[in-house]
Design a protein around this motif. Structure first.
Motif, mmCIF file in Angstrom:
data_model
loop_
_atom_site.group_PDB
_atom_site.id
_atom_site.type_symbol
_atom_site.label_atom_id
_atom_site.label_comp_id
_atom_site.label_asym_id
_atom_site.label_seq_id
_atom_site.Cartn_x
_atom_site.Cartn_y
_atom_site.Cartn_z
ATOM 1 N N VAL A 349 0.820 -1.208 0.000
ATOM 2 C CA VAL A 349 0.000 0.000 0.000
ATOM 3 C C VAL A 349 0.860 1.266 0.000
ATOM 4 C CG1 VAL A 349 -0.318 -0.078 2.509
ATOM 5 C CG2 VAL A 349 -1.976 1.122 1.086
ATOM 6 N N SER A 375 -5.955 -4.630 -4.303
ATOM 7 C CA SER A 375 -6.459 -4.093 -3.035
ATOM 8 C C SER A 375 -5.230 -3.553 -2.319
ATOM 9 C CB SER A 375 -7.129 -5.189 -2.206
ATOM 10 O OG SER A 375 -6.141 -5.967 -1.562
ATOM 11 N N GLU A 376 -5.409 -3.110 -1.078
ATOM 12 C CA GLU A 376 -4.275 -2.526 -0.357
ATOM 13 C C GLU A 376 -3.113 -3.499 -0.218
ATOM 14 O OE1 GLU A 376 -5.428 -0.974 3.382
ATOM 15 O OE2 GLU A 376 -6.181 0.883 2.491
#
Ligand code: ADP
Ligand code: ASP
Ligand code: MG
Length: 407
Positions: A349, A375-376
């Motif tokens: 992230v 996604s993160e």
């Protein structure tokens, strides 16, 4: 101490291995600990049971599927209890129903709702080693349910949480959780510690070493897991909470999943409610949809593609066919020879460019990306199934995961 141990199928695959597990369990009791043991079906028993069913029907009623699938574990609990009895230790075997492992009604992929600890406690208080059949429970109608492939891990963690065990050990056929499947990449490195959130992603993205729901439960109850080999005494991997200061790696592991299929819909109406109709209908049939891509609109029409598990493809296609007139699609395509490869790491992230590095590595190998999702803490790509192993090797190399201090 109260110890919960789980032994997977290969750890109880034959009489010799069952005797070895019996000695191991008995040693723990001899040290003065209370022990609950969860076991899987022997070796490939569950696959063999599925083959038996395929000889009868290609659309088995799910309730009956659970009746047959649950028998594998019933064999192993009895044999292990007998092997422990041979060592003169007090022991009793229990099925999921006898324990009172209550699940929902989703046959073949049920979720545990509650574990009744009364019988377990009573047996432990009487000094027994308790052997419990993994992967199974009962629903509110007293019908047998199973928890999905690999579900014995979840039985173990649910029992450990319910009994507030001091230790939950998952014994398997590799030394712990590796940077990727050590059977695909021999240089894969064993991780000493992995966080719940990264492990949950790895498991969800195809790393079968732990059943995803077991990691979810462990995280929810703050129950650390020790994943280790039943074939040696080496320390394995601890799955636990890891705070951000402790995290050193950007990418922790690579996972792959071959149980993926892709469906594409062309020229669906571009108006509110269409996606809802499509995905609600799939959800009503308990089909899990994973990646979804909707393309840019042209002429008030969209293309939508999505992935589901390969085993759900037939069901998903029939749902989609029924909806075609309503959603206005001009055509449907499907493909089951795809795979998903993913990189996972909590550090992603805060490190831009990691996804680009992944795409670069795959491009260098000439691997085409059919779908991407991020996604993160993960980036996943859908690719041709035949290229999955090459992709896993390439990514493991690119992120230098064989070395302790990688990117
Ligand atoms: P069990 O029968 O003990 O539950 P499983 O076959 O379900 O064993 O899980 C262990 C297997 O998981 C290993 O043999 C290995 O091939 C596979 N695996 C996939 N990804 C990983 C990983 N990242 N680390 C360790 N094992 C992995
Ligand atoms: N025997 C079941 C399976 O093969 C459950 C498990 O092993 O965890 O999936
Ligand atoms: Mg397993």
């Amino acid at each position: 101490m109260l110890v919960v141990q789980k032994y997977g199928g290969s750890s109880v695959a034959d009489a010799e291995r069952i005797r070895r597990v019996a000695r191991r369990v008995n040693d723990v009791r001899a040290e003065g600990h209370r022990v609950v043991v969860v076991v899987s079906a022997m070796g490939d028993t569950t696959d063999d049971l599925i083959n038996l069913v395929e000889g009868i029907t290609d659309s088995p009623p799910e309730r009956e599927m659970d009746v047959i699938l649950s028998t594998g574990e019933q064999v192993s609990i009895a044999l292990l209890a007998m092997a422990i009895k041979e060592l003169k230790a007090p022991v009793i075997s229990l099925t999921g129903a006898q324990v009172g492992i209550l699940t929902d009604n989703a046959h073949t992929k049920a979720r545990i709702l509650n574990v009744n600890t009364a019988r377990l406690q009573k047996e432990l208080d009487e000094g027994n080693i308790v052997i419990v059949a993994g992967f199974q429970g009962i629903n509110e109608r007293n019908d047998i349910t199973t928890l999905g492939r690999g579900g014995s891990d979840t039985t173990a963690v649910a029992l450990a949480a319910a009994l507030k065990a001091d230790l939950c050990e998952i014994y398997t056929d590799v030394d712990g959780v590796y940077t990727t499947d050590p059977r695909i990449v021999s240089e894969a490195r064993k991780l000493d510690v992995v966080s719940y959130d990264e492990m949950l992603e790895l498991a969800n993205l195809g790393a079968v070493v732990l059943h995803p729901r077991s990691v979810e439960l462990a995280m929810q109850y703050g129950m650390p897991l020790h994943v280790r080999s039943s074939f040696n005494l080496n320390l394995g991997t601890i799955v636990r909470e890891v705070d951000s200061m402790e995290r050193s790696l950007v990418v922790t592991g690579v996972a792959y999943d071959l149980n993926v299929a892709k469906i594409g819909l062309y020229d669906v109406f571009d108006k509110p409610g269409i996606a809802y109709k499509l995905f609600k209908s799939l959800a009503d049939e308990k089909i899990n949809v994973d990646m979804i891509i909707q393309s840019a609109t042209r002429d008030e029409r969209n293309d939508i593609s999505f992935t589901c598990s390969r085993s759900d493809l037939k069901k998903a296609l029939s749902v989609v066919q029924d909806l075609l007139p309503e959603i206005g699609a001009s055509g449907v395509t499907s493909k089951d020879s795809v795979a998903k490869v993913s990189i996972v790491g909590a550090g992603m992230v805060s490190n831009p460019g990691v996804a680009a590095m992944m795409f670069e590595a795959l491009a260098e190998e000439g691997i085409n990306l059919e779908m991407i999702s991020t996604s993160e803490i993960k980036t996943s790509c859908v690719i041709e199934a035949a290229e999955a192993e090459k992709a896993v090797h390439t990514l493991h190399n690119k992120f230098n995961l064989a070395n302790e201090k990688s990117l």
